[in-house]
Design a protein around this motif. Structure first.
Motif, PDB file in Angstrom:
ATOM      1  N   GLY A  40      -1.954  23.106   1.491  1.00 13.75           N
ATOM      2  CA  GLY A  40      -1.369  24.200   2.240  1.00 13.75           C
ATOM      3  C   GLY A  40      -0.346  24.951   1.413  1.00 13.75           C
ATOM      4  N   PRO A  41       0.206  26.002   1.995  1.00  9.82           N
ATOM      5  CA  PRO A  41       1.211  26.785   1.279  1.00  9.82           C
ATOM      6  C   PRO A  41       2.538  26.045   1.220  1.00  9.82           C
ATOM      7  CG  PRO A  41       0.922  27.645   3.497  1.00  9.82           C
ATOM      8  CD  PRO A  41      -0.125  26.588   3.316  1.00  9.82           C
ATOM      9  N   LEU A  42       3.291  26.289   0.169  1.00 11.78           N
ATOM     10  CA  LEU A  42       4.614  25.707   0.033  1.00 11.78           C
ATOM     11  C   LEU A  42       5.572  26.357   1.014  1.00 11.78           C
ATOM     12  CD1 LEU A  42       4.947  25.579  -3.857  1.00 11.78           C
ATOM     13  CD2 LEU A  42       4.684  23.619  -2.313  1.00 11.78           C
ATOM     14  N   HIS A  43       6.542  25.572   1.461  1.00 15.26           N
ATOM     15  CA  HIS A  43       7.571  26.111   2.348  1.00 15.26           C
ATOM     16  C   HIS A  43       8.738  26.597   1.497  1.00 15.26           C
ATOM     17  CE1 HIS A  43      10.600  26.420   5.503  1.00 15.26           C
ATOM     18  NE2 HIS A  43       9.607  26.351   6.383  1.00 15.26           N
ATOM     19  N   PRO A  44       9.268  27.769   1.792  1.00 19.56           N
ATOM     20  CA  PRO A  44      10.398  28.262   0.991  1.00 19.56           C
ATOM     21  C   PRO A  44      11.552  27.282   0.892  1.00 19.56           C
ATOM     22  CG  PRO A  44       9.554  30.014   2.388  1.00 19.56           C
ATOM     23  CD  PRO A  44       8.828  28.761   2.794  1.00 19.56           C
ATOM     24  N   ALA A  79      -3.480  27.489  -7.062  1.00 14.99           N
ATOM     25  CA  ALA A  79      -3.511  28.903  -7.434  1.00 14.99           C
ATOM     26  C   ALA A  79      -2.808  29.763  -6.392  1.00 14.99           C
ATOM     27  CB  ALA A  79      -4.959  29.359  -7.619  1.00 14.99           C
ATOM     28  N   HIS A  80      -3.037  29.450  -5.111  1.00 10.11           N
ATOM     29  CA  HIS A  80      -2.396  30.202  -4.033  1.00 10.11           C
ATOM     30  C   HIS A  80      -0.877  30.117  -4.156  1.00 10.11           C
ATOM     31  CE1 HIS A  80      -1.743  31.683   0.128  1.00 10.11           C
ATOM     32  NE2 HIS A  80      -0.761  30.795   0.146  1.00 10.11           N
ATOM     33  N   ASN A  81      -0.372  28.921  -4.358  1.00 12.30           N
ATOM     34  CA  ASN A  81       1.076  28.735  -4.442  1.00 12.30           C
ATOM     35  C   ASN A  81       1.642  29.263  -5.755  1.00 12.30           C
ATOM     36  OD1 ASN A  81       2.042  27.266  -1.935  1.00 12.30           O
ATOM     37  ND2 ASN A  81       0.290  25.997  -2.514  1.00 12.30           N
ATOM     38  N   GLY A  82       0.849  29.197  -6.808  1.00 10.29           N
ATOM     39  CA  GLY A  82       1.283  29.789  -8.064  1.00 10.29           C
ATOM     40  C   GLY A  82       1.446  31.291  -7.943  1.00 10.29           C
ATOM     41  N   ALA A  83       0.517  31.926  -7.240  1.00 13.01           N
ATOM     42  CA  ALA A  83       0.604  33.373  -7.029  1.00 13.01           C
ATOM     43  C   ALA A  83       1.844  33.723  -6.208  1.00 13.01           C
ATOM     44  CB  ALA A  83      -0.663  33.880  -6.338  1.00 13.01           C
ATOM     45  N   TRP A  84       2.160  32.884  -5.222  1.00 13.77           N
ATOM     46  CA  TRP A  84       3.371  33.097  -4.416  1.00 13.77           C
ATOM     47  C   TRP A  84       4.628  33.021  -5.280  1.00 13.77           C
ATOM     48  CZ3 TRP A  84       6.843  29.014  -2.508  1.00 13.77           C
ATOM     49  CH2 TRP A  84       7.827  29.496  -1.633  1.00 13.77           C
ATOM     50  N   LEU A  85       4.662  32.040  -6.184  1.00 16.43           N
ATOM     51  CA  LEU A  85       5.811  31.919  -7.090  1.00 16.43           C
ATOM     52  C   LEU A  85       5.922  33.141  -7.992  1.00 16.43           C
ATOM     53  CD1 LEU A  85       5.485  28.157  -8.123  1.00 16.43           C
ATOM     54  CD2 LEU A  85       7.129  29.142  -6.517  1.00 16.43           C
ATOM     55  N   ALA A  86       4.774  33.614  -8.471  1.00 13.71           N
ATOM     56  CA  ALA A  86       4.786  34.813  -9.320  1.00 13.71           C
ATOM     57  C   ALA A  86       5.322  36.015  -8.551  1.00 13.71           C
ATOM     58  CB  ALA A  86       3.386  35.091  -9.858  1.00 13.71           C
ATOM     59  N   SER A 125      -7.992  27.412 -14.779  1.00 17.12           N
ATOM     60  CA  SER A 125      -8.753  28.659 -14.625  1.00 17.12           C
ATOM     61  C   SER A 125      -8.408  29.356 -13.312  1.00 17.12           C
ATOM     62  CB  SER A 125     -10.252  28.379 -14.667  1.00 17.12           C
ATOM     63  OG  SER A 125     -10.645  27.878 -15.916  1.00 17.12           O
ATOM     64  N   ALA A 126      -8.318  28.571 -12.233  1.00 20.74           N
ATOM     65  CA  ALA A 126      -7.985  29.152 -10.934  1.00 20.74           C
ATOM     66  C   ALA A 126      -6.576  29.736 -10.950  1.00 20.74           C
ATOM     67  CB  ALA A 126      -8.112  28.094  -9.836  1.00 20.74           C
ATOM     68  N   MET A 127      -5.653  29.017 -11.564  1.00 21.10           N
ATOM     69  CA  MET A 127      -4.284  29.508 -11.647  1.00 21.10           C
ATOM     70  C   MET A 127      -4.207  30.787 -12.474  1.00 21.10           C
ATOM     71  SD  MET A 127      -1.136  28.929 -10.670  1.00 21.10           S
ATOM     72  CE  MET A 127      -0.963  27.179 -10.300  1.00 21.10           C
ATOM     73  N   ARG A 128      -4.899  30.785 -13.607  1.00 16.73           N
ATOM     74  CA  ARG A 128      -4.869  31.961 -14.480  1.00 16.73           C
ATOM     75  C   ARG A 128      -5.429  33.194 -13.752  1.00 16.73           C
ATOM     76  NH1 ARG A 128      -1.622  33.765 -17.460  1.00 16.73           N
ATOM     77  NH2 ARG A 128      -1.822  35.280 -15.769  1.00 16.73           N
ATOM     78  N   ALA A 129      -6.490  32.992 -12.984  1.00 16.32           N
ATOM     79  CA  ALA A 129      -7.105  34.111 -12.274  1.00 16.32           C
ATOM     80  C   ALA A 129      -6.209  34.635 -11.157  1.00 16.32           C
ATOM     81  CB  ALA A 129      -8.453  33.681 -11.698  1.00 16.32           C
ATOM     82  N   ALA A 130      -5.345  33.767 -10.618  1.00 13.12           N
ATOM     83  CA  ALA A 130      -4.509  34.151  -9.475  1.00 13.12           C
ATOM     84  C   ALA A 130      -3.218  34.841  -9.880  1.00 13.12           C
ATOM     85  CB  ALA A 130      -4.195  32.918  -8.637  1.00 13.12           C
TER      86      ALA A 130
END
Length: 328
Positions: A40-44, A79-86, A125-130
């Motif tokens: 799931g998504p990370l909580h702030p 990847a989803h959570n990495g994109a959120w951090l970005a 790969s998933a992280m890089r794409a996100a």
């Protein structure tokens, strides 16, 4: 050009420790403790607890960048959570493939994934794409789980997946932290991939820093326990590389940093757990500073945060300062 990176170490190199060590100086970059990603998504709140620097421009008070590190095995959620951090402005996203903890490994996190090079590739790969192109993906690994039979395959999987940099702890998971680290493998990994490799493992003083760079050929060195035990090691390294005098910090100079650290921990942790964090650091400092052993012995049976604070305040008294300090 030298570069010293403060290693991520769960339960040891937390935000107060990063703050103290980076203010002492010589550290070019930090990587956070791992943030666990499941399904799931990370909580702030979890991010801000582990990485309060995320609300300070992703830098410590000294201005040193802090890169968040994620741990997990699900490529999509990582990847989803990495994109959120970005989106929050993270300067990079690091992936943990090196944690040797049994609990973490049982849940398919950390070093256990070194038995699955294809999974490493899919995650990176998933992280890089996100992530936006401006935000690098980096990774930390060990030489393997139980042996080195897949070391180069794992490193290539990370690089081929899009990792811009790979930090390598020169031991397998089963070796834990038992000496010695095999720095010759760092050179082999560096030759096997086209991205920069960060050398890690058993750097405890200026001599071992110079030796790991010589053996590995790596320009960047990641240091964890060595910096906790010798807090000005990065500064000594920096000054030495600049041709300056590299005298080590004495106890009298270190003591105020301990007081500061204890105050910061009290702001973050319930009082019953605060003394343990100071004892943990003093136990590691004792190998360099005899005074740390004296202070540790004074507080080792104390569980009251206020009483420990009083003893710590007295820790610069003449009886402690009388004991000579070693050099890093």
């Amino acid at each position: 050009m030298h570069s010293v990176i403060l290693a991520p170490m769960e339960g040891l190199v937390d935000a107060p420790m990063r703050d103290i060590l980076t203010r002492i100086g010589g550290i070019d970059r930090c990587v956070s403790e791992f943030i666990r990603v499941t399904d799931g998504p990370l909580h702030p709140a979890a991010l801000h607890r582990i990485l309060p620097e995320s609300r300070q421009g992703w830098r410590t008070a000294a201005g040193v960048p802090v890169h968040p590190q994620l741990l997990g095995s699900d490529p999509d959620w990582l990847a989803h959570n990495g994109a959120w951090l970005a989106d929050l402005g993270a300067p990079a996203v690091d992936l943990n493939f090196g944690c040797p903890a049994k609990t973490v490994n049982r849940h398919r996190g950390g070093a256990t994934l070194l038995r699955e090079p294809e999974t490493l590739y899919r995650i990176v790969s998933a992280m890089r794409a996100a992530l936006p192109a401006r935000v690098p993906v980096t990774a930390k690994m060990r030489l393997g789980y139980s042996d080195t039979s897949q070391t180069l395959e794992c490193a290539r999987a990370l690089a081929d997946g899009g990792a811009a940099e790979i930090a390598v702890h020169a031991r397998t998971r089963e070796q834990g932290y038992r000496p010695p680290a095999d720095w010759t493998w760092l050179a082999r990994v560096r030759e096997a991939v086209s991205v920069p490799v960060v050398a890690n493992g058993d750097v405890v003083d200026l001599q071992s820093y110079r030796e790991i760079r010589r053996v590995s050929g790596c320009e960047q060195v990641m240091i964890g326990r060595g910096l906790v035990a010798c807090p000005d090691l990065a500064l000594v390294i920096q000054r030495s590389c600049s041709g300056e005098a590299a005298a080590a910090m004495g106890w009298e100079s270190l003591h105020p940093w301990l007081v500061d650290f204890y105050a910061q921990v009290r702001e973050r942790v319930v009082d019953r757990h605060v003394p343990g964090r100071l004892k943990q650091w003093l136990a590691m400092l004792a190998g360099v500073y005899p005074q740390a052993r004296i202070l540790f012995d004074q507080i080792r049976r104390q569980t009251c945060a206020d009483q420990v604070a009083e003893l710590l305040e007295q820790g610069s008294a003449a009886q402690l300062l009388a004991a000579p300090s070693s050099t890093c």
